[in-house]
Design a protein around this motif. Structure first.
Motif, PDB file in Angstrom:
ATOM      1  N   SER A  19      38.421   8.503  53.670  1.00 19.73           N
ATOM      2  CA  SER A  19      38.144   9.907  53.962  1.00 19.73           C
ATOM      3  C   SER A  19      36.836  10.369  53.343  1.00 19.73           C
ATOM      4  O   SER A  19      36.371   9.825  52.340  1.00 19.73           O
ATOM      5  N   ALA A  20      36.265  11.385  53.953  1.00 19.27           N
ATOM      6  CA  ALA A  20      35.080  12.060  53.432  1.00 19.27           C
ATOM      7  C   ALA A  20      35.350  13.564  53.433  1.00 19.27           C
ATOM      8  O   ALA A  20      36.069  14.081  54.300  1.00 19.27           O
ATOM      9  N   THR A  21      34.771  14.264  52.459  1.00 17.57           N
ATOM     10  CA  THR A  21      34.952  15.703  52.327  1.00 17.57           C
ATOM     11  C   THR A  21      33.692  16.431  52.774  1.00 17.57           C
ATOM     12  O   THR A  21      32.590  16.105  52.334  1.00 17.57           O
ATOM     13  N   VAL A  22      33.882  17.396  53.670  1.00 14.37           N
ATOM     14  CA  VAL A  22      32.762  18.220  54.135  1.00 14.37           C
ATOM     15  C   VAL A  22      32.964  19.632  53.598  1.00 14.37           C
ATOM     16  O   VAL A  22      33.968  20.286  53.888  1.00 14.37           O
ATOM     17  N   GLU A  23      32.019  20.087  52.816  1.00 12.10           N
ATOM     18  CA  GLU A  23      32.034  21.454  52.295  1.00 12.10           C
ATOM     19  C   GLU A  23      30.902  22.208  52.981  1.00 12.10           C
ATOM     20  O   GLU A  23      29.767  21.733  53.023  1.00 12.10           O
ATOM     21  N   VAL A  24      31.221  23.381  53.534  1.00 10.43           N
ATOM     22  CA  VAL A  24      30.237  24.140  54.301  1.00 10.43           C
ATOM     23  C   VAL A  24      29.693  25.277  53.447  1.00 10.43           C
ATOM     24  O   VAL A  24      30.449  26.119  52.940  1.00 10.43           O
ATOM     25  N   LEU A  25      28.396  25.300  53.290  1.00 15.50           N
ATOM     26  CA  LEU A  25      27.713  26.359  52.544  1.00 15.50           C
ATOM     27  C   LEU A  25      27.032  27.294  53.538  1.00 15.50           C
ATOM     28  O   LEU A  25      26.287  26.839  54.409  1.00 15.50           O
ATOM     29  N   SER A  26      27.319  28.576  53.422  1.00 12.81           N
ATOM     30  CA  SER A  26      26.716  29.509  54.372  1.00 12.81           C
ATOM     31  C   SER A  26      26.644  30.898  53.750  1.00 12.81           C
ATOM     32  O   SER A  26      27.274  31.187  52.722  1.00 12.81           O
ATOM     33  N   LYS A  27      25.899  31.729  54.393  1.00 15.28           N
ATOM     34  CA  LYS A  27      25.915  33.135  54.002  1.00 15.28           C
ATOM     35  C   LYS A  27      27.294  33.692  54.318  1.00 15.28           C
ATOM     36  O   LYS A  27      28.090  33.047  55.026  1.00 15.28           O
ATOM     37  N   PRO A  28      27.666  34.870  53.826  1.00 13.29           N
ATOM     38  CA  PRO A  28      28.979  35.437  54.109  1.00 13.29           C
ATOM     39  C   PRO A  28      29.254  35.539  55.613  1.00 13.29           C
ATOM     40  O   PRO A  28      28.351  35.810  56.409  1.00 13.29           O
ATOM     41  N   VAL A  29      30.503  35.287  55.986  1.00 11.81           N
ATOM     42  CA  VAL A  29      30.927  35.337  57.389  1.00 11.81           C
ATOM     43  C   VAL A  29      32.029  36.388  57.516  1.00 11.81           C
ATOM     44  O   VAL A  29      33.058  36.309  56.829  1.00 11.81           O
ATOM     45  N   LEU A  30      31.818  37.361  58.377  1.00 10.94           N
ATOM     46  CA  LEU A  30      32.829  38.396  58.595  1.00 10.94           C
ATOM     47  C   LEU A  30      34.028  37.804  59.318  1.00 10.94           C
ATOM     48  O   LEU A  30      33.889  37.169  60.361  1.00 10.94           O
ATOM     49  N   VAL A  31      35.207  38.020  58.758  1.00 10.34           N
ATOM     50  CA  VAL A  31      36.445  37.575  59.400  1.00 10.34           C
ATOM     51  C   VAL A  31      37.126  38.739  60.106  1.00 10.34           C
ATOM     52  O   VAL A  31      37.566  38.620  61.248  1.00 10.34           O
ATOM     53  N   ASP A  32      37.178  39.908  59.454  1.00  8.10           N
ATOM     54  CA  ASP A  32      37.841  41.058  60.073  1.00  8.10           C
ATOM     55  C   ASP A  32      37.465  42.324  59.305  1.00  8.10           C
ATOM     56  O   ASP A  32      36.995  42.269  58.174  1.00  8.10           O
ATOM     57  N   LYS A  33      37.688  43.500  59.945  1.00  5.74           N
ATOM     58  CA  LYS A  33      37.513  44.790  59.277  1.00  5.74           C
ATOM     59  C   LYS A  33      38.481  45.783  59.898  1.00  5.74           C
ATOM     60  O   LYS A  33      38.943  45.604  61.036  1.00  5.74           O
ATOM     61  N   SER A  34      38.805  46.830  59.146  1.00  4.22           N
ATOM     62  CA  SER A  34      39.724  47.843  59.668  1.00  4.22           C
ATOM     63  C   SER A  34      39.492  49.165  58.946  1.00  4.22           C
ATOM     64  O   SER A  34      38.869  49.222  57.886  1.00  4.22           O
ATOM     65  N   ALA A  35      40.006  50.238  59.545  1.00  5.21           N
ATOM     66  CA  ALA A  35      39.976  51.570  58.928  1.00  5.21           C
ATOM     67  C   ALA A  35      41.386  52.150  58.995  1.00  5.21           C
ATOM     68  O   ALA A  35      42.017  52.137  60.048  1.00  5.21           O
ATOM     69  N   ASP A  36      41.888  52.631  57.877  1.00 12.51           N
ATOM     70  CA  ASP A  36      43.257  53.125  57.785  1.00 12.51           C
ATOM     71  C   ASP A  36      43.228  54.583  57.316  1.00 12.51           C
ATOM     72  O   ASP A  36      42.816  54.880  56.191  1.00 12.51           O
ATOM     73  N   ILE A  37      43.642  55.501  58.216  1.00 11.35           N
ATOM     74  CA  ILE A  37      43.620  56.933  57.902  1.00 11.35           C
ATOM     75  C   ILE A  37      44.917  57.327  57.192  1.00 11.35           C
ATOM     76  O   ILE A  37      46.005  57.073  57.698  1.00 11.35           O
ATOM     77  N   LYS A  38      44.778  57.911  56.045  1.00 15.27           N
ATOM     78  CA  LYS A  38      45.924  58.396  55.281  1.00 15.27           C
ATOM     79  C   LYS A  38      45.876  59.925  55.277  1.00 15.27           C
ATOM     80  O   LYS A  38      45.486  60.565  54.294  1.00 15.27           O
ATOM     81  N   ASP A  39      46.249  60.531  56.405  1.00 15.15           N
ATOM     82  CA  ASP A  39      46.169  61.991  56.527  1.00 15.15           C
ATOM     83  C   ASP A  39      46.986  62.701  55.458  1.00 15.15           C
ATOM     84  O   ASP A  39      46.570  63.729  54.906  1.00 15.15           O
ATOM     85  N   GLU A  40      48.188  62.171  55.197  1.00 16.02           N
ATOM     86  CA  GLU A  40      49.061  62.855  54.249  1.00 16.02           C
ATOM     87  C   GLU A  40      48.507  62.837  52.829  1.00 16.02           C
ATOM     88  O   GLU A  40      48.857  63.669  51.996  1.00 16.02           O
TER      89      GLU A  40
END
Length: 599
Positions: free
Chosen positions: A462-483
């Motif tokens: 086996s060989a190990t591959v480690e990936v070096l990169s700038k930050p990668v967006l996976v997800d984002k959200s906005a949650d309104i807490k009116d109360e």
């Protein structure tokens, strides 16, 4: 007198005066040949119609011919009409083997896999090429016949050896009447290509007037390996098969490079020569127990081993010198003929072939054990650890050091955090298998395992591959807490190396600990799709909590995330809370982090 597959001795005597069947040039000449009764000769020669002698002239030949045509059509997978239609005429004109499809002893049944009386009683069979063709070099011809014989040795315990002395199977190229009788004379280009004899003769002959090639060719060229493998099937025991996809079907067909035996061929040959070999990879200093699968209650059982299958014991009579120097012992119930060979302490000295053998009803039975020392260094990976940057190319070479046994194949697997992701493609050049990633991304991170395997061995590395990169967006959200009177912006991202700078902006102004805004950062577990498989990875989450009052004055919120290789800016640009769509950001991850209600 040789027992030839082509036809039985009586049929040879009755119709040997008939002229050889020549290829028919067109339909008109074919019909003329029918009128000259050559069609009857064809069907008699290949076993579809019994010989019509002076004692059977009263038989209605037209009826017999119709029966023969129907049998021929059925055997070769054609429309059964009983007529010499165009399909049947074209089939008859095709090149084929000279061995009969039926004979008297088969009682109108195909000669499939029912010739046990003629099988070889030994498992080591010698061969010799005594009549060369001038169309190929001598070395090429020998290589071709080795390839053809290997098709059968791969699926049986048979061993084929080229010899300079008198062989079991004599191979030659010849023209016309070459000593097998006038009826078995070759007929020039086309029609009969070759023929072979039953065991224990096995001689195999090829028509020199054909155009023979090795692994390539066009048009009417005949691939010698394919034709030879078919004829060796006869020399081993097999008759023709009704399965048109089988190697043992009577008519020649062109095959793709790398073709293998059809299951029909394998079933047939193994019904008579079952492959009885065990391959074991043994850890050094361990005990090896070899249990012979048959006994010798009323006979004798012999154990053999390295070097060169030297005899070690006969029943419970042991070669004392061998057993002492090799640290061996025999166990089991000797009275019932059971003999198990044990190696007490396996070391490299013991590597080799071991065999137990006995004879029952004049038939030899052998079982072989191939013992190998388990070697964790049989494969070299270059490199074994790789750090790739985003979109860079990765090349991993898997080099097999053990190159002296069998035919090797290579496969690769890719695992991401322990989960099997895919089987990446590779290119193979002899004993080097190369796997390439053209443009590295964080999906390519993981463990790549190369496997070299043959019919008797398997090695992994086996060989190990480690990936070096700038930050990668996976997800984002906005949650309104009116109360509670605030909104929470969340971001999930992957970063390797770790991020060293995180900043939130309000309309391009950095948020610095305002009373109306709170933010946080933590490492978390994310679930992401990698080549279609959902896997867990270590990532990061950040949040920004702001009061409604701050939203009313802001147009855009964004987060600046940076590591040593680059940065991303994640933007939230809702104008006000009344227009804010809580579901606008779909979440493909299950984040392990939540903001407490009290925040």
């Amino acid at each position: 007198m040789k027992l030839l597959f082509v036809v039985n001795a009586l049929l040879l005597l009755e119709i040997s005066k008939a002229a050889p069947i020549r290829p028919f040039q067109d339909e008109t000449s074919f019909k003329e040949a029918i009128q000259a009764k050559n069609a009857d000769v064809f069907f008699m020669r290949f076993g579809y119609m019994k010989n019509i002698t002076t004692r059977t002239r009263h038989v209605n030949k037209a009826v017999k011919r119709k029966e023969a045509i129907r049998k021929f059509q059925q055997f070769n997978g054609m429309n059964i009409t009983g007529e010499l239609d165009q399909e049947t005429i074209e089939k008859i004109k095709q090149p084929r083997c000279g061995v009969a499809d039926f004979n008297e002893s088969s009682r109108d049944r195909p000669l499939q896999f029912n010739a046990q009386a003629y099988q070889w009683s030994k498992r080591r069979i010698t061969w010799k090429l005594t009549g060369y063709t001038n169309q190929l070099s001598n070395s090429t011809q020998k290589s071709a016949f080795e390839c053809a014989l290997k098709k059968w040795s791969d699926v049986t315990p048979l061993i084929f050896e080229n010899t300079d002395s008198f062989p079991d199977i004599e191979i030659l190229f010849a023209r016309g009447n070459h000593g097998d009788g006038p009826y078995n004379a070759f007929d020039g280009p086309g029609r009969v290509l070759a023929h072979a004899f039953y065991p224990t003769d096995g001689d195999t002959h090829f028509d020199e007037d054909e155009t023979w090639i090795f692994r390539s060719g066009k048009g009417t060229d005949l691939e010698v390996v394919y034709v030879a493998a078919h004829e060796f099937g006869h020399a081993l025991v097999l008759g023709h098969s009704q399965n048109t996809a089988s190697l043992m079907a009577p008519f020649y067909k062109r095959m793709d490079h790398g073709w293998q035996l059809h299951q029909d061929d394998i079933t047939g040959i193994q019904s008579l020569y079952e492959k009885t070999t065990e391959n074991r990879f043994v850890t050094e200093s361990s005990m090896v127990v070899m249990v012979c699968p048959f006994n010798a209650e009323n006979g004798r059982l012999t154990w053999r081993g390295p070097p060169n299958l030297y005899p070690y014991s006969i029943n419970n009579q042991m070669n004392a010198t061998i057993f002492k120097s090799h640290d061996l012992k025999l166990i089991d119930n000797f009275r019932s003929g059971d003999y198990t060979l044990v190696i007490r302490n396996f070391i490299a000295f013991h590597v080799g072939r071991y065999q137990c053998e006995t004879t029952k009803n004049k038939v030899a039975f052998r079982h072989r054990f191939n013992l190998f020392l388990k070697d964790t260094n049989a494969i070299e990976m270059k490199p074994s650890e790789i750090d790739c940057t985003n979109l860079s190319k990765v090349v991993i070479k898997c080099i097999l050091k053990e190159q002296n046994i069998s035919t090797w194949k290579s496969t690769w697997t890719h695992k991401y955090n322990g989960q099997l992701i895919r089987h990446p493609g590779s290119s193979v050049n002899r004993f080097i298998s190369t796997m390439t990633i053209d443009a590295c991304s964080f999906h390519d991170r993981g463990i790549y395992t190369c496997s070299w395997h043959s019919d008797i061995a398997r090695y992994n590395s086996s060989a190990t591959v480690e990936v070096l990169s700038k930050p990668v967006l996976v997800d984002k959200s906005a949650d309104i807490k009116d109360e509670l009177g605030f909104v929470i912006f969340k971001i999930w991202f992957y970063s390797n190396p770790n991020p060293f700078q995180l900043k939130w902006f309000d309309n391009d102004q950095v948020l610095n600990g305002q009373i109306d805004a709170k933010h946080g950062f933590r490492e978390t577990t994310l679930v992401i799709p990698v080549f279609g498989t959902q896997v867990n990875i270590t990532g990061y989450s950040v949040f920004l909590q702001i009061n409604h009052t701050l939203l009313s004055n802001s147009l855009v919120f964004q987060c600046h995330i940076e590591n040593t290789l680059g940065f991303i800016n994640v933007v939230f640009d809702e104008l006000n809370t009344s227009e804010f769509d809580e579901d606008m950001y779909s979440s493909s991850t299950k984040e392990m982090f939540s903001v407490p209600e009290s925040m």
